[in-house]
Design a protein around this motif. Structure first.
Motif, PDB file in Angstrom:
ATOM      1  N   TYR A   7       0.834  -1.199   0.000  1.00 49.05           N
ATOM      2  CA  TYR A   7       0.000   0.000   0.000  1.00 49.05           C
ATOM      3  C   TYR A   7       0.871   1.254   0.000  1.00 49.05           C
ATOM      4  O   TYR A   7       0.595   2.217  -0.722  1.00 49.05           O
ATOM      5  CB  TYR A   7      -0.918   0.005   1.220  1.00 49.05           C
ATOM      6  N   LYS A   8       1.907   1.258   0.803  1.00 52.55           N
ATOM      7  CA  LYS A   8       2.778   2.434   0.868  1.00 52.55           C
ATOM      8  C   LYS A   8       3.544   2.615  -0.439  1.00 52.55           C
ATOM      9  O   LYS A   8       3.836   3.749  -0.839  1.00 52.55           O
ATOM     10  CB  LYS A   8       3.744   2.297   2.041  1.00 52.55           C
ATOM     11  N   GLU A   9       3.878   1.529  -1.094  1.00 52.60           N
ATOM     12  CA  GLU A   9       4.600   1.625  -2.357  1.00 52.60           C
ATOM     13  C   GLU A   9       3.706   2.136  -3.483  1.00 52.60           C
ATOM     14  O   GLU A   9       4.118   2.996  -4.272  1.00 52.60           O
ATOM     15  CB  GLU A   9       5.165   0.250  -2.737  1.00 52.60           C
ATOM     16  N   LYS A  10       2.486   1.639  -3.564  1.00 53.22           N
ATOM     17  CA  LYS A  10       1.608   1.961  -4.679  1.00 53.22           C
ATOM     18  C   LYS A  10       0.721   3.174  -4.439  1.00 53.22           C
ATOM     19  O   LYS A  10       0.447   3.931  -5.378  1.00 53.22           O
ATOM     20  CB  LYS A  10       0.730   0.743  -5.013  1.00 53.22           C
ATOM     21  N   LEU A  11       0.250   3.368  -3.221  1.00 51.40           N
ATOM     22  CA  LEU A  11      -0.690   4.454  -2.936  1.00 51.40           C
ATOM     23  C   LEU A  11      -0.083   5.559  -2.082  1.00 51.40           C
ATOM     24  O   LEU A  11      -0.750   6.564  -1.816  1.00 51.40           O
ATOM     25  CB  LEU A  11      -1.941   3.904  -2.243  1.00 51.40           C
ATOM     26  N   ARG A  12       1.144   5.380  -1.588  1.00 45.43           N
ATOM     27  CA  ARG A  12       1.820   6.363  -0.727  1.00 45.43           C
ATOM     28  C   ARG A  12       1.068   6.591   0.578  1.00 45.43           C
ATOM     29  O   ARG A  12       1.057   7.698   1.111  1.00 45.43           O
ATOM     30  CB  ARG A  12       1.995   7.700  -1.465  1.00 45.43           C
ATOM     31  N   MET A  13       0.450   5.571   1.091  1.00 45.42           N
ATOM     32  CA  MET A  13      -0.258   5.691   2.360  1.00 45.42           C
ATOM     33  C   MET A  13      -0.408   4.305   2.967  1.00 45.42           C
ATOM     34  O   MET A  13      -0.229   3.286   2.293  1.00 45.42           O
ATOM     35  CB  MET A  13      -1.645   6.316   2.162  1.00 45.42           C
ATOM     36  N   SER A  14      -0.738   4.276   4.253  1.00 45.93           N
ATOM     37  CA  SER A  14      -0.938   3.007   4.942  1.00 45.93           C
ATOM     38  C   SER A  14      -2.293   2.421   4.569  1.00 45.93           C
ATOM     39  O   SER A  14      -3.185   3.114   4.056  1.00 45.93           O
ATOM     40  CB  SER A  14      -0.855   3.206   6.453  1.00 45.93           C
ATOM     41  N   ARG A  15      -2.435   1.157   4.855  1.00 45.96           N
ATOM     42  CA  ARG A  15      -3.713   0.506   4.579  1.00 45.96           C
ATOM     43  C   ARG A  15      -4.814   1.079   5.461  1.00 45.96           C
ATOM     44  O   ARG A  15      -5.971   1.194   5.032  1.00 45.96           O
ATOM     45  CB  ARG A  15      -3.560  -1.000   4.827  1.00 45.96           C
ATOM     46  N   ALA A  16      -4.487   1.456   6.684  1.00 45.33           N
ATOM     47  CA  ALA A  16      -5.481   2.039   7.583  1.00 45.33           C
ATOM     48  C   ALA A  16      -5.977   3.375   7.051  1.00 45.33           C
ATOM     49  O   ALA A  16      -7.182   3.670   7.103  1.00 45.33           O
ATOM     50  CB  ALA A  16      -4.896   2.201   8.978  1.00 45.33           C
ATOM     51  N   MET A  17      -5.063   4.211   6.527  1.00 43.09           N
ATOM     52  CA  MET A  17      -5.463   5.494   5.958  1.00 43.09           C
ATOM     53  C   MET A  17      -6.351   5.288   4.739  1.00 43.09           C
ATOM     54  O   MET A  17      -7.327   6.018   4.531  1.00 43.09           O
ATOM     55  CB  MET A  17      -4.223   6.301   5.590  1.00 43.09           C
ATOM     56  N   PHE A  18      -6.023   4.303   3.920  1.00 42.07           N
ATOM     57  CA  PHE A  18      -6.858   4.003   2.771  1.00 42.07           C
ATOM     58  C   PHE A  18      -8.264   3.614   3.217  1.00 42.07           C
ATOM     59  O   PHE A  18      -9.259   4.035   2.610  1.00 42.07           O
ATOM     60  CB  PHE A  18      -6.240   2.877   1.941  1.00 42.07           C
ATOM     61  N   GLY A  19      -8.356   2.823   4.273  1.00 46.60           N
ATOM     62  CA  GLY A  19      -9.662   2.446   4.799  1.00 46.60           C
ATOM     63  C   GLY A  19     -10.463   3.647   5.279  1.00 46.60           C
ATOM     64  O   GLY A  19     -11.688   3.710   5.095  1.00 46.60           O
ATOM     65  N   GLN A  20      -9.789   4.623   5.887  1.00 47.73           N
ATOM     66  CA  GLN A  20     -10.473   5.832   6.340  1.00 47.73           C
ATOM     67  C   GLN A  20     -11.019   6.634   5.158  1.00 47.73           C
ATOM     68  O   GLN A  20     -12.143   7.151   5.206  1.00 47.73           O
ATOM     69  CB  GLN A  20      -9.521   6.689   7.167  1.00 47.73           C
ATOM     70  N   ILE A  21     -10.240   6.735   4.101  1.00 50.03           N
ATOM     71  CA  ILE A  21     -10.690   7.474   2.919  1.00 50.03           C
ATOM     72  C   ILE A  21     -11.881   6.774   2.280  1.00 50.03           C
ATOM     73  O   ILE A  21     -12.856   7.426   1.864  1.00 50.03           O
ATOM     74  CB  ILE A  21      -9.533   7.626   1.918  1.00 50.03           C
ATOM     75  N   VAL A  22     -11.835   5.452   2.203  1.00 46.21           N
ATOM     76  CA  VAL A  22     -12.957   4.703   1.627  1.00 46.21           C
ATOM     77  C   VAL A  22     -14.220   4.917   2.453  1.00 46.21           C
ATOM     78  O   VAL A  22     -15.311   5.141   1.913  1.00 46.21           O
ATOM     79  CB  VAL A  22     -12.612   3.210   1.530  1.00 46.21           C
ATOM     80  N   ALA A  23     -14.090   4.875   3.767  1.00 44.16           N
ATOM     81  CA  ALA A  23     -15.254   5.065   4.627  1.00 44.16           C
ATOM     82  C   ALA A  23     -15.852   6.461   4.463  1.00 44.16           C
ATOM     83  O   ALA A  23     -17.082   6.629   4.503  1.00 44.16           O
ATOM     84  CB  ALA A  23     -14.857   4.832   6.083  1.00 44.16           C
ATOM     85  N   ALA A  24     -15.005   7.468   4.254  1.00 44.00           N
ATOM     86  CA  ALA A  24     -15.491   8.843   4.125  1.00 44.00           C
ATOM     87  C   ALA A  24     -16.095   9.120   2.753  1.00 44.00           C
ATOM     88  O   ALA A  24     -16.968   9.987   2.626  1.00 44.00           O
ATOM     89  CB  ALA A  24     -14.354   9.821   4.395  1.00 44.00           C
ATOM     90  N   CYS A  25     -15.645   8.389   1.735  1.00 42.84           N
ATOM     91  CA  CYS A  25     -16.054   8.693   0.363  1.00 42.84           C
ATOM     92  C   CYS A  25     -17.015   7.674  -0.247  1.00 42.84           C
ATOM     93  O   CYS A  25     -17.526   7.907  -1.349  1.00 42.84           O
ATOM     94  CB  CYS A  25     -14.830   8.809  -0.543  1.00 42.84           C
ATOM     95  N   ALA A  26     -17.244   6.572   0.429  1.00 40.48           N
ATOM     96  CA  ALA A  26     -17.991   5.462  -0.177  1.00 40.48           C
ATOM     97  C   ALA A  26     -19.381   5.889  -0.638  1.00 40.48           C
ATOM     98  O   ALA A  26     -19.823   5.533  -1.743  1.00 40.48           O
ATOM     99  CB  ALA A  26     -18.082   4.302   0.811  1.00 40.48           C
ATOM    100  N   VAL A  27     -20.094   6.632   0.175  1.00 40.88           N
ATOM    101  CA  VAL A  27     -21.476   7.001  -0.146  1.00 40.88           C
ATOM    102  C   VAL A  27     -21.548   7.824  -1.427  1.00 40.88           C
ATOM    103  O   VAL A  27     -22.483   7.687  -2.226  1.00 40.88           O
ATOM    104  CB  VAL A  27     -22.102   7.775   1.027  1.00 40.88           C
ATOM    105  N   HIS A  28     -20.561   8.673  -1.659  1.00 40.09           N
ATOM    106  CA  HIS A  28     -20.591   9.584  -2.802  1.00 40.09           C
ATOM    107  C   HIS A  28     -20.017   8.958  -4.065  1.00 40.09           C
ATOM    108  O   HIS A  28     -20.337   9.414  -5.176  1.00 40.09           O
ATOM    109  CB  HIS A  28     -19.816  10.855  -2.469  1.00 40.09           C
ATOM    110  N   VAL A  29     -19.168   7.944  -3.928  1.00 38.44           N
ATOM    111  CA  VAL A  29     -18.515   7.343  -5.086  1.00 38.44           C
ATOM    112  C   VAL A  29     -19.280   6.133  -5.603  1.00 38.44           C
ATOM    113  O   VAL A  29     -19.246   5.829  -6.803  1.00 38.44           O
ATOM    114  CB  VAL A  29     -17.061   6.945  -4.739  1.00 38.44           C
TER     115      VAL A  29
END
Length: 340
Positions: free
Chosen positions: A110-132
């Protein structure tokens, strides 16, 4: 086996220890075998023969012979060794499939491909899921929200073209373009205050951290970076051609000691100098109107009095009153500090 050239062999207890060690290796290998195929049974017979030669030794020569035979068998593959998990890079169906895997390598991936931790990615998904999330129709199933968001983040982190990026995620180019637009709009709505000038407690923490590093009244560090783009269509491409002979746009970024972004200004042509980007940014207007730096006056080196400043490299002019220092490794190759 001779000792010190005197012809003395191993003592009886030493021979027994060697034989017991060999026996342990053989028995451990035998216990891992669960298949009863013809080839496995053949290998089992070989192991039993070696075991017999190891446990029925009568003298030093036989013991050493058994050890040599056992090592030869291990080297030839009669006893399969347990292969380390990551000796070879795993191969799956693409970047998205790699990100979906749940194992001890996922975090680094995750850090190599997305430049963030897996936990941070999960937070972004939770915040954006309804709109995406797209509506499921009778024609096809919509893509998972995680896949859409991951592609947009991967596109920004890697800078790859849409052709190569979409193929790694198993989606079409048109879908990738729409995914980036949707995720961009959603992030701006979900995190309206993620990038902002520090105030209150956060402002005090930043000023204290820079003071501890020897920079009193410092609010952050400023510099420009280039975001590479494809050759623009319908526009003078020479304007986007930067000093590294690539097409790009400029991004002026201000960060604190924790690399949290405090201000950003994106979009100027790649051939434009950093100073011109600064003069045309909203941060310049705020600084010139005394709306940006409001710390108590501080006396710096060489009699400089300031209420706040940013650290910048020697690409910025000395005459700028609120960019006070040049940090090591500036564009001109000079090292050290200067003060405006």
């Amino acid at each position: 086996m001779d000792v010190c050239g005197r012809g003395d062999g191993l003592r009886e207890e030493e021979r027994e220890a060697v034989a017991m060690a060999v026996t342990a290796v053989v028995l451990n290998s035998m216990s891992e075998m669960s298949s009863c195929s013809r080839d496995m049974r053949l290998q089992l017979r070989k192991r039993r023969a070696l075991l017999q030669s190891a446990v029925e030794v009568s003298d030093c020569v036989a013991t050493c012979e058994a050890v040599v035979q056992m090592c030869s068998a291990l080297d030839s593959g009669v006893f399969p060794r347990q292969t380390p998990r990551w000796w070879i890079k795993r191969c799956t169906d693409g970047t998205w499939e790699d990100l979906r895997l749940c194992d001890d390598a996922t975090e680094d991936y995750y850090k190599e491909k997305l430049r963030m931790s897996r936990a941070m990615f999960g937070q972004i998904v939770a915040a954006c899921a309804v709109h995406v999330e797209k509506i499921v129709t009778h024609y096809r199933m919509s893509l998972p929200v995680e896949q859409v968001i991951a592609f947009a983040l991967y596109r920004w982190a890697s800078g790859e073209t849409y052709e190569s990026g979409t193929s790694a995620f198993g989606i079409g180019r048109a879908t990738g373009l729409q995914a980036v637009r949707d995720v961009t709009a959603t992030l701006l709505n979900a995190y309206p205050d993620a990038i902002k000038w520090p105030v209150g407690r956060r402002r005090a923490q930043i000023l204290r951290a820079f003071r501890d590093k020897g920079f009193p009244n410092c609010f952050g560090a400023i510099d420009c970076t280039h975001i590479y783009i494809d050759k623009p269509a319908g526009a003078p491409s020479v304007n986007y051609y930067d000093r590294k002979q690539k097409f790009s746009v400029q991004a002026q970024v201000v960060v604190d000691l924790d690399l949290h972004i405090l201000d950003i200004h994106v979009g100027y042509l790649g051939s434009v100098h950093d100073v011109r980007v600064l003069h045309n940014s909203h941060m310049w207007r705020r600084a010139e109107s005394s709306d940006l730096f409001d710390a108590p006056p501080e006396n710096l080196q060489h009699g400089v009095v300031t209420r706040g400043y940013l650290l910048g490299d020697n690409g910025y002019p000395v005459a700028c009153p609120w960019i006070e220092g040049a940090i090591w490794g500036g564009r001109g190759g000079h090292e050290g500090f200067w003060w405006g």
